[in-house]
Design an enzyme around this catalytic site. Structure first.
Site, PDB file in Angstrom:
ATOM      1  N   LYS A 147      -0.178  -5.102   9.072  1.00 45.04           N
ATOM      2  CA  LYS A 147       1.297  -4.649   8.592  1.00 45.04           C
ATOM      3  C   LYS A 147       1.717  -3.745   9.601  1.00 45.04           C
ATOM      4  CE  LYS A 147       3.771  -2.880   4.403  1.00 45.04           C
ATOM      5  NZ  LYS A 147       4.439  -1.919   5.030  1.00 45.04           N
ATOM      6  N   PRO A 204       0.835  -1.314   0.078  1.00 42.29           N
ATOM      7  CA  PRO A 204       0.065  -0.023   0.155  1.00 42.29           C
ATOM      8  C   PRO A 204       0.881   1.200  -0.012  1.00 42.29           C
ATOM      9  CG  PRO A 204      -0.141  -1.135   2.083  1.00 42.29           C
ATOM     10  CD  PRO A 204       0.872  -1.844   1.348  1.00 42.29           C
ATOM     11  N   GLY A 228      10.317  -4.402   2.487  1.00 44.68           N
ATOM     12  CA  GLY A 228      11.524  -3.490   2.589  1.00 44.68           C
ATOM     13  C   GLY A 228      12.743  -3.532   2.119  1.00 44.68           C
ATOM     14  N   GLY A 229      13.177  -2.992   1.158  1.00 48.64           N
ATOM     15  CA  GLY A 229      14.427  -3.118   0.404  1.00 48.64           C
ATOM     16  C   GLY A 229      14.752  -4.106  -0.892  1.00 48.64           C
ATOM     17  N   CYS A 245       2.926   3.154   9.276  1.00 51.29           N
ATOM     18  CA  CYS A 245       3.106   4.387   8.947  1.00 51.29           C
ATOM     19  C   CYS A 245       3.686   5.200   9.995  1.00 51.29           C
ATOM     20  CB  CYS A 245       1.751   5.030   8.360  1.00 51.29           C
ATOM     21  SG  CYS A 245       2.198   6.575   7.560  1.00 51.29           S
TER      22      CYS A 245
END
Length: 323
Positions: A135, A13, A208-209, A96
């Site tokens: 998440k 998202p 992530g990454g 977030c």
């Protein structure tokens, strides 16, 4: 080769990016991936234009609604909206780090309140039949030990959540912007692998990454799913390349466009703006000759027409006949 039978690949998202117009486009590259909405606050759904926020094309399935909120009644009501609008899953944002969402007790700050998240899961699952997932980050601020994350996951899992998507970075709630929070805190993939080892009954995904199909395959040796955001957005053909994980062929860009044009025509009849939709397609020819001209042809043109897009695409396809 990874056995994908019980594995998952997802498009993360991303606020302002994973709109229905992008998700439809992404689906054309890969029929297997899960697509997430932007994080949508409960207030936007309860008090705003709910139909517009929740709209999506049937082709987008499987599609997940990500919610931002902490009020039990509001989150439960919005989970019901998700089910009523035929979403396949609803996800709680506990990752977030922006100041705006912290003010409303949304996002990563909820990692400090595992019982709050557990209560959300309990009430939302009681109200709907679709899965409720979470998440989150590996930690927040100085609460960044593996034990802190494991305690959070155990508390929420005890409430009935069985799928956790873990952004493998700590979130700094003060001092770093959301962009910096995606780049500066170090990635700790081993912590996510350890989480799967300690909770083998849970579905654990990593985020992530991650930027290549080889990266995806490596992670899937240890956990149940991989989520990718910006790499998929900026280079959508990576989604096509990921079909190899399922031993499926890659669609050609020419075929992608052939399916995209009727969608754009339909949206234009509904009053949508072509330039607004086209911003999501700038990466179609990423890395190929003519990619810059393609981006220039689609960018910053309020009066953009479908013929303009077709002309620009044909010019790049002539330079790349096997694309």
């Amino acid at each position: 080769m990874v056995d994908m039978t019980n594995k998952r690949l997802s498009v993360a998202p991303m606020i302002d990016w994973t709109t229905t117009d992008y998700r439809y486009f992404a689906r054309l590259f890969n029929p297997q991936v899960y697509l997430y909405t932007e994080m949508i606050s409960t207030g936007a759904l309860i008090h705003g234009n709910r139909a517009r926020h929740l709209r999506f094309d049937a082709l987008e399935h499987p599609v997940v609604l990500q919610l931002g909120g902490a009020d039990i009644a509001e989150m439960t009501q919005c989970a019901e909206f998700a089910q009523q609008h035929n979403y396949d899953e609803v996800n709680i944002n506990v990752g977030c780090p922006s100041d705006r969402v912290q003010h409303n007790k949304i996002g990563a700050c909820l990692m400090a309140e595992p019982n709050t998240v557990a209560n959300l899961v309990t009430h939302m699952q009681a109200a709907v039949d679709i899965p409720v997932t979470v998440k989150h980050r590996i930690g927040i601020d100085d609460f960044d030990s593996y034990e802190f994350m494991a305690d959070f996951v155990k508390t929420v899992a005890d409430a009935g959540c069985t799928r956790f998507i873990v952004h493998a970075r700590t979130a700094w709630l003060q001092g770093l912007s959301p962009k910096q929070n995606r780049e500066i805190p170090p990635l700790r993939y081993d912590d996510v692998y350890r989480l799967k080892q300690d909770f083998p009954e849970l579905d654990i995904e990593i985020n992530g990454g991650i930027e290549t199909v080889a990266d995806i395959a490596t992670h899937l040796q240890y956990i149940d799913g991989v989520m990718i955001g910006r790499a998929f957005y900026h280079n959508p053909y990576l989604l096509a390349e990921a079909n190899s994980l399922w031993n499926k062929p890659m669609p050609k860009r020419e075929d992608i466009l052939a399916h995209l044009y009727p969608y754009l025509e339909e949206q234009l009849t509904k009053g949508e703006t072509l330039s607004t939709m086209a911003r999501h397609y700038l990466g179609l020819f990423q890395g190929l000759p003519g990619a810059r001209k393609w981006r220039q042809a689609l960018s910053g043109k309020p009066q953009l027409t479908l013929d303009d897009i077709k002309k620009a695409a044909d010019e790049v396809l002539q330079l790349n006949p096997n694309a």
